[in-house]
Scaffold this motif. Structure first.
Motif, PDB file in Angstrom:
ATOM      1  N   ARG A 119     106.128 112.177  87.081  1.00  0.00           N
ATOM      2  CA  ARG A 119     105.646 111.700  85.758  1.00  0.00           C
ATOM      3  C   ARG A 119     105.703 110.125  85.897  1.00  0.00           C
ATOM      4  O   ARG A 119     106.429 109.522  86.467  1.00  0.00           O
ATOM      5  CB  ARG A 119     106.341 112.017  84.578  1.00  0.00           C
ATOM      6  CG  ARG A 119     105.977 111.692  83.450  1.00  0.00           C
ATOM      7  CD  ARG A 119     106.478 112.116  82.267  1.00  0.00           C
ATOM      8  NE  ARG A 119     105.976 111.691  80.859  1.00  0.00           N
ATOM      9  CZ  ARG A 119     106.346 110.703  80.307  1.00  0.00           C
ATOM     10  NH1 ARG A 119     107.539 110.147  80.627  1.00  0.00           N
ATOM     11  NH2 ARG A 119     105.750 110.422  79.184  1.00  0.00           N
ATOM     12  N   SER A 145     101.650 114.539  73.310  1.00  0.00           N
ATOM     13  CA  SER A 145      99.988 114.866  73.645  1.00  0.00           C
ATOM     14  C   SER A 145      99.798 114.723  74.774  1.00  0.00           C
ATOM     15  O   SER A 145      98.674 115.156  75.324  1.00  0.00           O
ATOM     16  CB  SER A 145      99.355 113.818  72.499  1.00  0.00           C
ATOM     17  OG  SER A 145      99.497 112.678  73.089  1.00  0.00           O
ATOM     18  N   GLU A 146     100.821 114.324  75.588  1.00  0.00           N
ATOM     19  CA  GLU A 146     100.279 114.086  77.122  1.00  0.00           C
ATOM     20  C   GLU A 146     100.430 115.416  77.801  1.00  0.00           C
ATOM     21  O   GLU A 146     101.311 116.245  77.896  1.00  0.00           O
ATOM     22  CB  GLU A 146     101.440 113.249  77.820  1.00  0.00           C
ATOM     23  CG  GLU A 146     101.202 112.879  79.006  1.00  0.00           C
ATOM     24  CD  GLU A 146     102.408 111.957  79.684  1.00  0.00           C
ATOM     25  OE1 GLU A 146     102.503 110.779  79.510  1.00  0.00           O
ATOM     26  OE2 GLU A 146     103.624 112.572  80.486  1.00  0.00           O
ATOM     27  N   SER A 154     111.110 117.270  77.346  1.00  0.00           N
ATOM     28  CA  SER A 154     109.807 117.914  76.773  1.00  0.00           C
ATOM     29  C   SER A 154     110.027 118.848  75.794  1.00  0.00           C
ATOM     30  O   SER A 154     109.321 118.825  74.632  1.00  0.00           O
ATOM     31  CB  SER A 154     109.073 118.557  77.919  1.00  0.00           C
ATOM     32  OG  SER A 154     108.565 117.411  78.689  1.00  0.00           O
ATOM     33  N   ARG A 183     100.226 112.229  84.620  1.00  0.00           N
ATOM     34  CA  ARG A 183     100.063 112.129  83.251  1.00  0.00           C
ATOM     35  C   ARG A 183      99.378 113.581  82.572  1.00  0.00           C
ATOM     36  O   ARG A 183      99.407 114.106  81.761  1.00  0.00           O
ATOM     37  CB  ARG A 183      99.742 111.007  82.470  1.00  0.00           C
ATOM     38  CG  ARG A 183     100.318 109.754  82.470  1.00  0.00           C
ATOM     39  CD  ARG A 183      99.756 108.630  81.798  1.00  0.00           C
ATOM     40  NE  ARG A 183      98.434 108.154  82.486  1.00  0.00           N
ATOM     41  CZ  ARG A 183      98.731 107.411  83.784  1.00  0.00           C
ATOM     42  NH1 ARG A 183      99.635 106.815  84.222  1.00  0.00           N
ATOM     43  NH2 ARG A 183      97.332 107.047  84.183  1.00  0.00           N
ATOM     44  N   SER A 184      98.369 113.741  83.555  1.00  0.00           N
ATOM     45  CA  SER A 184      97.341 114.943  83.268  1.00  0.00           C
ATOM     46  C   SER A 184      98.067 116.394  83.721  1.00  0.00           C
ATOM     47  O   SER A 184      99.305 116.038  84.418  1.00  0.00           O
ATOM     48  CB  SER A 184      96.182 114.795  84.011  1.00  0.00           C
ATOM     49  OG  SER A 184      95.325 113.683  83.590  1.00  0.00           O
ATOM     50  N   TRP A 233     109.337 112.535  74.824  1.00  0.00           N
ATOM     51  CA  TRP A 233     108.196 111.823  75.371  1.00  0.00           C
ATOM     52  C   TRP A 233     106.755 111.927  74.506  1.00  0.00           C
ATOM     53  O   TRP A 233     107.036 112.715  73.501  1.00  0.00           O
ATOM     54  CB  TRP A 233     107.699 112.282  76.957  1.00  0.00           C
ATOM     55  CG  TRP A 233     109.173 112.116  77.957  1.00  0.00           C
ATOM     56  CD1 TRP A 233     109.599 110.881  78.168  1.00  0.00           C
ATOM     57  CD2 TRP A 233     109.289 112.989  78.842  1.00  0.00           C
ATOM     58  NE1 TRP A 233     110.520 111.024  79.113  1.00  0.00           N
ATOM     59  CE2 TRP A 233     110.383 112.311  79.534  1.00  0.00           C
ATOM     60  CE3 TRP A 233     109.005 114.306  79.327  1.00  0.00           C
ATOM     61  CZ2 TRP A 233     110.980 112.943  80.637  1.00  0.00           C
ATOM     62  CZ3 TRP A 233     109.737 114.803  80.246  1.00  0.00           C
ATOM     63  CH2 TRP A 233     110.746 114.202  81.018  1.00  0.00           C
ATOM     64  N   THR A 234     105.825 111.277  74.994  1.00  0.00           N
ATOM     65  CA  THR A 234     104.622 111.616  74.169  1.00  0.00           C
ATOM     66  C   THR A 234     104.196 112.911  74.099  1.00  0.00           C
ATOM     67  O   THR A 234     103.574 113.360  75.237  1.00  0.00           O
ATOM     68  CB  THR A 234     103.623 110.514  74.795  1.00  0.00           C
ATOM     69  OG1 THR A 234     103.892 109.154  74.668  1.00  0.00           O
ATOM     70  CG2 THR A 234     102.187 110.666  73.914  1.00  0.00           C
TER      71      THR A 234
END
Length: 293
Positions: A31, A165-166, A157, A67-68, A162-163
């Motif tokens: 990541r 929406s990622e 997660s 990220r994807s 973490w973000t």
């Protein structure tokens, strides 16, 4: 004289073919909170540290965006595997964190597919040309060494640390990562696991021993549909992560073709690279320098 000349020409052809065979060491990032190396540029090790640092024979940086989703970026890894691990060429693979999930997914889903043999000469997009027009099944891989392997997901997660929406964060949820593919199907390639234990800030979220991002259940290749609590020997509050392929204390097995080569009994190694091949990755790099030849 003509038969002799024909024989010599055949000898030269065979010798040149043998000379063209090479081994490569592929480094697959995890990541990325910030920038990664240039995608398609196998010489760009900026994610890891100085490119001058020894890191195995003919080292290549297999850069993906970090990220994807795993599914969306697996093609980047397949391009590299096609380039350097087909025909007469063989590869050593090193993964870091989510790179372990990426490699496991790619092998399980594509390791039995027909791959055109490539010439190990990538273009600017990281794609190589065909060598002789023939195909093979899967790739030529000697082994995979996983630093802080996250194929079992991370509770960070799960907790939304973490973000959320990622797409990659969604993939790294423990139950999602463990259900993403058949982790026992490695195409008979061994995954050698290196688990760090210098956890600090997030240790209350991660079960058992951890490196601050990934717990032992994932870094140690422990099987199951969800994570568990595993530690170093001497900790009374959770089961031991065992070396090698042996079942862990409490009876839980590791995934097939997964073996623990390093367990951080001294709690010395964190998750982070720190821009200089740091943390548990440094342990793996040292091992690779002596074995990826």
């Amino acid at each position: 004289m003509k038969p002799f000349r024909t024989f010599c020409a055949l000898c030269l052809f065979l010798v040149s073919g043998l000379a063209a065979a090479a081994n490569y060491t592929l480094w697959i990032n995890g990541r990325a909170g910030g920038a990664v190396g240039a995608i398609g540029n196998y010489k760009d090790f900026s994610y890891w540290g100085p490119s001058s640092t020894p890191a195995g024979v003919n080292k290549k940086a297999v850069n993906w965006d970090g990220r994807s989703s795993i599914a969306a970026q697996s093609g980047r890894v397949r391009d590299a595997l096609d380039c350097f691990c087909t025909g007469t060429n063989w590869c050593y693979i090193v993964t870091y964190s989510a790179g372990d999930l990426m490699m496991g997914y790619t092998l399980a889903n594509y390791g039995g597919s027909a791959r055109l043999k490539k010439n190990a000469s990538p273009n600017s997009s990281g794609v190589c040309g065909n060598s002789d027009g023939t195909a093979q099944t899967g790739w030529n891989i000697k082994w995979v060494r996983a630093a802080a392997g996250a194929a079992g997901g991370s509770e960070l997660s799960d907790a939304g640390s973490w973000t959320t929406s990622e797409p990659l964060v969604q993939d790294l949820r423990t139950t999602t990562a463990r259900a993403m593919y058949n982790h026992n199907d490695t195409r008979n390639v061994w995954f050698y696991m290196y688990a760090g234990a210098r956890g600090t800030a997030y240790s209350f979220i991660l079960p058992g021993q951890d490196d601050e991002v990934v717990a032992y259940h994932s870094a140690g290749g422990v099987s199951g549909s969800s994570g568990g609590s595993y530690c170093n020997p001497g900790d009374w509050f959770c089961n031991d992560l065992t070396y090698g392929t042996a079942n862990n204390q409490g009876g839980r097995a590791k995934w097939s073709y997964h073996s623990v080569l390093f367990r951080d009994d001294g709690e010395d190694y964190s998750h982070y690279l720190n821009g200089n091949w740091g943390g548990i990755t440094g342990v793996v790099r040292n091992a690779v320098v002596g074995s990826a030849l």
